[in-house]
Scaffold this motif. Structure first.
Motif, mmCIF file in Angstrom:
data_model
loop_
_atom_site.group_PDB
_atom_site.id
_atom_site.type_symbol
_atom_site.label_atom_id
_atom_site.label_comp_id
_atom_site.label_asym_id
_atom_site.label_seq_id
_atom_site.Cartn_x
_atom_site.Cartn_y
_atom_site.Cartn_z
ATOM 1 N N LEU A 325 21.731 17.594 33.858
ATOM 2 C CA LEU A 325 20.291 17.642 33.627
ATOM 3 C C LEU A 325 19.863 19.031 33.185
ATOM 4 N N LYS A 326 20.430 20.046 33.794
ATOM 5 C CA LYS A 326 20.090 21.424 33.444
ATOM 6 C C LYS A 326 20.572 21.764 32.033
ATOM 7 N N ARG A 327 21.801 21.355 31.697
ATOM 8 C CA ARG A 327 22.341 21.679 30.376
ATOM 9 C C ARG A 327 21.598 20.945 29.259
ATOM 10 N N PHE A 328 21.156 19.733 29.534
ATOM 11 C CA PHE A 328 20.447 18.954 28.529
ATOM 12 C C PHE A 328 19.076 19.521 28.196
ATOM 13 N N ARG A 329 18.578 20.474 28.998
ATOM 14 C CA ARG A 329 17.267 21.062 28.718
ATOM 15 C C ARG A 329 17.252 21.731 27.346
ATOM 16 N N THR A 330 18.403 22.279 26.925
ATOM 17 C CA THR A 330 18.451 22.921 25.604
ATOM 18 C C THR A 330 18.254 21.903 24.482
ATOM 19 N N LEU A 331 18.620 20.658 24.739
ATOM 20 C CA LEU A 331 18.451 19.612 23.725
ATOM 21 C C LEU A 331 17.066 18.983 23.802
ATOM 22 N N THR A 332 16.626 18.678 25.019
ATOM 23 C CA THR A 332 15.337 17.990 25.173
ATOM 24 C C THR A 332 14.147 18.905 24.907
ATOM 25 N N ALA A 333 14.372 20.213 24.923
ATOM 26 C CA ALA A 333 13.263 21.133 24.644
ATOM 27 C C ALA A 333 12.899 21.166 23.167
ATOM 28 N N ILE A 334 13.746 20.602 22.333
ATOM 29 C CA ILE A 334 13.492 20.670 20.884
ATOM 30 C C ILE A 334 12.315 19.783 20.501
ATOM 31 N N ARG A 335 12.326 18.532 20.952
ATOM 32 C CA ARG A 335 11.211 17.609 20.670
ATOM 33 C C ARG A 335 10.810 16.941 21.973
ATOM 34 N N PRO A 336 10.092 17.658 22.833
ATOM 35 C CA PRO A 336 9.807 17.160 24.191
ATOM 36 C C PRO A 336 8.895 15.949 24.237
ATOM 37 N N ASP A 337 8.071 15.749 23.232
ATOM 38 C CA ASP A 337 7.109 14.647 23.261
ATOM 39 C C ASP A 337 7.647 13.377 22.603
ATOM 40 N N ASP A 338 8.854 13.419 22.069
ATOM 41 C CA ASP A 338 9.424 12.231 21.445
ATOM 42 C C ASP A 338 9.788 11.204 22.515
ATOM 43 N N ASP A 339 9.615 9.935 22.206
ATOM 44 C CA ASP A 339 9.903 8.873 23.176
ATOM 45 C C ASP A 339 11.369 8.895 23.611
ATOM 46 N N GLU A 340 12.269 9.153 22.670
ATOM 47 C CA GLU A 340 13.692 9.198 23.009
ATOM 48 C C GLU A 340 13.972 10.341 23.987
ATOM 49 N N THR A 341 13.314 11.478 23.777
ATOM 50 C CA THR A 341 13.491 12.609 24.689
ATOM 51 C C THR A 341 12.994 12.264 26.084
ATOM 52 N N ARG A 342 11.856 11.607 26.159
ATOM 53 C CA ARG A 342 11.289 11.231 27.461
ATOM 54 C C ARG A 342 12.232 10.279 28.212
ATOM 55 N N MET A 343 12.749 9.270 27.497
ATOM 56 C CA MET A 343 13.629 8.314 28.168
ATOM 57 C C MET A 343 14.959 8.967 28.560
ATOM 58 N N LEU A 344 15.444 9.887 27.735
ATOM 59 C CA LEU A 344 16.681 10.593 28.074
ATOM 60 C C LEU A 344 16.506 11.422 29.342
ATOM 61 N N THR A 371 8.914 -0.632 25.761
ATOM 62 C CA THR A 371 10.123 -1.246 25.234
ATOM 63 C C THR A 371 11.005 -1.718 26.381
ATOM 64 N N GLN A 372 12.034 -2.468 26.066
ATOM 65 C CA GLN A 372 12.950 -2.957 27.096
ATOM 66 C C GLN A 372 13.586 -1.795 27.862
ATOM 67 N N ARG A 373 13.965 -0.781 27.132
ATOM 68 C CA ARG A 373 14.620 0.358 27.780
ATOM 69 C C ARG A 373 13.666 1.099 28.711
ATOM 70 N N ALA A 374 12.443 1.362 28.246
ATOM 71 C CA ALA A 374 11.476 2.091 29.061
ATOM 72 C C ALA A 374 11.105 1.302 30.318
ATOM 73 N N LEU A 375 10.896 -0.001 30.171
ATOM 74 C CA LEU A 375 10.521 -0.824 31.323
ATOM 75 C C LEU A 375 11.665 -0.941 32.323
ATOM 76 N N THR A 376 12.904 -0.990 31.831
ATOM 77 C CA THR A 376 14.040 -1.059 32.739
ATOM 78 C C THR A 376 14.217 0.255 33.502
ATOM 79 N N ILE A 377 13.997 1.366 32.800
ATOM 80 C CA ILE A 377 14.046 2.661 33.485
ATOM 81 C C ILE A 377 12.982 2.711 34.586
ATOM 82 N N MET A 378 11.800 2.164 34.281
ATOM 83 C CA MET A 378 10.728 2.153 35.278
ATOM 84 C C MET A 378 11.120 1.295 36.475
#
Length: 482
Positions: A325-344, A371-378
């Motif tokens: 989770l800590k290492r992925f911050r370098t990737l998710t910080a690039i486009r933080p508001d994207d839906d894929e980033t949020r679900m990741l 979406t199916q993925r977002a609802l399943t994560i919830m």
């Protein structure tokens, strides 16, 4: 030119004479008296008309005789075909008229009439390129493939019409789904006329279908040099072909060539997701994690995608969920508001058992874009926080009927594909797949879905859930909890 002018002047003089004679007869009301030297002729109205017709015939005969004399004079002057052309002129006019009628019939969708006119034109003009082509196209339109093929083969005998003949046979073989022969004909047509855009496209498609990526890249290069393809589009499509070359090399376990091809594909088109993921894995196989991170970050900036996240996870396969989770911050910080980033981020928080952080990462995604993925994560978040089982089942039930979210969709025919490929299996379009929401008509049906791709120990894992009335699969709920 001079002879044509003379004939026009004679025709005008004849019309003027007839008009004057008719007016004279009307004025006299009687016969016609013609005095010539010591001769005098008195003609009645009927006799005058007959005399006028005989005069017209005499003028016509005079013109023919003069034309023949001119042809003889040309022959004597050295033109060996002047006399034969004079006698063939009538046949030529009939042949050209039949040829014109045949082309009109072909354009009007009357192939049988066109074939009969082609036969008539061939009778007067002989076997030439125009009559043969008309017969071939009329036979093809009528569904007579044998006669069409025979006519196209006749065109192969002349260097000037050879390309037309090969192209006609090529279209026949494509309609018959004889791709092997069609590929050979397309290569031959490309050799004859390498700048022909349609031939380039057909050859490129056939080569791609046969996985002849090297030949396809040569064809693509020729298409770019001929000016039929912008340089930016060429670089993108060449990257696609380089990627396919790398995939084939990977299948043959030739890692050195695979690394070079994958890295080359990524350099040509950094936003090509499959190329970025494969290039990152190539760098990882060399032990170069820094370059792998750089490639994936650049691709994520262009388009966040689960495949990129899976490749990013492979950089450190043995790390704990918290470290990941800590290492992925370098990737998710690039486009933080994207839906894929949020679900990741939500999935990574679930793996680290930080359920409140997973809920915060999702935000309003389950209401704004459910979406199916977002609802399943919830559903997994609710289960992890110890919510009532009915609430968890409710989220899963909603996931079953929700849209799947972004997928690989063809921009031409809107077909949804389970994975990326250079060619659409439905319409044959090259490099037409993009990662986006499917259109409503192309939304896949069925209840089996890909749910909750958790980035825990490597690539995303698909977890299907099946709907059986009101009963939810308990094993799917248990896997979601994990």
């Amino acid at each position: 030119m001079l002879w044509s002018l003379i004939k026009i002047l004679i025709f005008v003089a004849l019309v003027v004479g007839l008009t004057f004679g008719a007016g004279y007869l009307m004025d006299t009301g009687g016969g016609l008296r013609v005095a010539l030297a010591d001769w005098e002729f008195n003609l009645g109205p009927l006799q005058a008309v007959i005399a006028a017709l005989l005069l017209i015939a005499a003028v016509w005969l005079f013109i023919k005789i003069v034309g023949f004399i001119v042809a003889v004079l040309r022959f004597l002057n050295g033109d060996e075909t002047a006399v034969s052309r004079y006698f063939d002129r009538s046949r030529e006019q009939k042949g050209l008229r039949a040829l014109s009628e045949g082309m009109m019939a072909l354009a009007a969708g009357e192939p049988r009439v066109a074939m009969s006119r082609a036969a008539r034109a061939r009778k007067y003009l002989g076997q030439n390129a125009m009559t043969t082509l008309l017969n071939a196209q009329a036979a093809q339109q009528a569904g007579d493939s044998r006669r069409a093929a025979e006519s196209y083969k006749l065109l192969l005998q002349d260097e000037q019409t050879k390309f037309v003949g090969v192209r006609g046979l090529l279209k026949q073989k494509l309609e018959e789904n004889d791709t092997n022969t069609a590929l050979a004909l397309a290569q031959k047509a490309f050799e004859i006329n390498p700048k022909h855009s349609e031939t380039q496209d057909i050859l490129l498609r056939l080569q791609a279908e046969r996985h002849d990526w090297t030949g396809a890249r040569n064809t693509l290069n020729a298409k770019m040099k001929s000016g039929a393809l912008p340089k930016a589009v060429y670089k993108r499509r060449d990257a696609v072909l380089a990627l396919q070359t790398a995939k084939d090399v990977f299948d043959e376990s030739s890692t050195i060539e695979a690394r070079e091809a994958a890295i080359l594909a990524n350099k040509k088109s950094p936003d090509l997701i499959p190329a970025a993921a494969m290039a990152a894995r190539s760098y990882l196989s060399q032990g170069n994690k820094k370059y792998a991170v750089r490639v994936l970050k650049k691709a994520w900036e262009a388009q966040p995608h689960p495949d990129l996240a899976a490749a990013f996870a492979e950089i450190e396969p043995d790390e704990t969920p918290v470290e990941r989770l800590k290492r992925f911050r370098t990737l998710t910080a690039i486009r933080p508001d994207d839906d894929e980033t949020r679900m990741l981020l939500a999935e990574l928080s679930l793996a680290a058992e930080d359920f409140p952080a997973a809920r915060r990462a999702l935000g309003d995604l389950v209401t704004r874009h459910p979406t199916q993925r977002a609802l399943t994560i919830m559903a997994a978040v609710e289960r992890g926080e110890g919510s009532d089982e009915a609430l968890v089942r409710g989220w899963l039930a909603r996931a079953l009927s929700a849209p799947r979210g972004p997928q690989w969709c063809c921009d031409n025919c809107q077909t949804v594909h389970s994975s990326w490929g250079p060619i659409c299996d439905n319409c044959g379009g090259f490099d037409t797949l993009s990662w986006r929401e499917p259109s409503q008509k192309s939304e896949p049906t069925g209840t089996g879905t890909e749910l909750l791709p958790l980035i825990v120990g490597g690539p995303a894992a698909s977890r299907p859930v099946e709907d059986e009335g009101e009963v939810i699969d308990e094993k799917a709920v248990e896997r979601t909890e994990k």
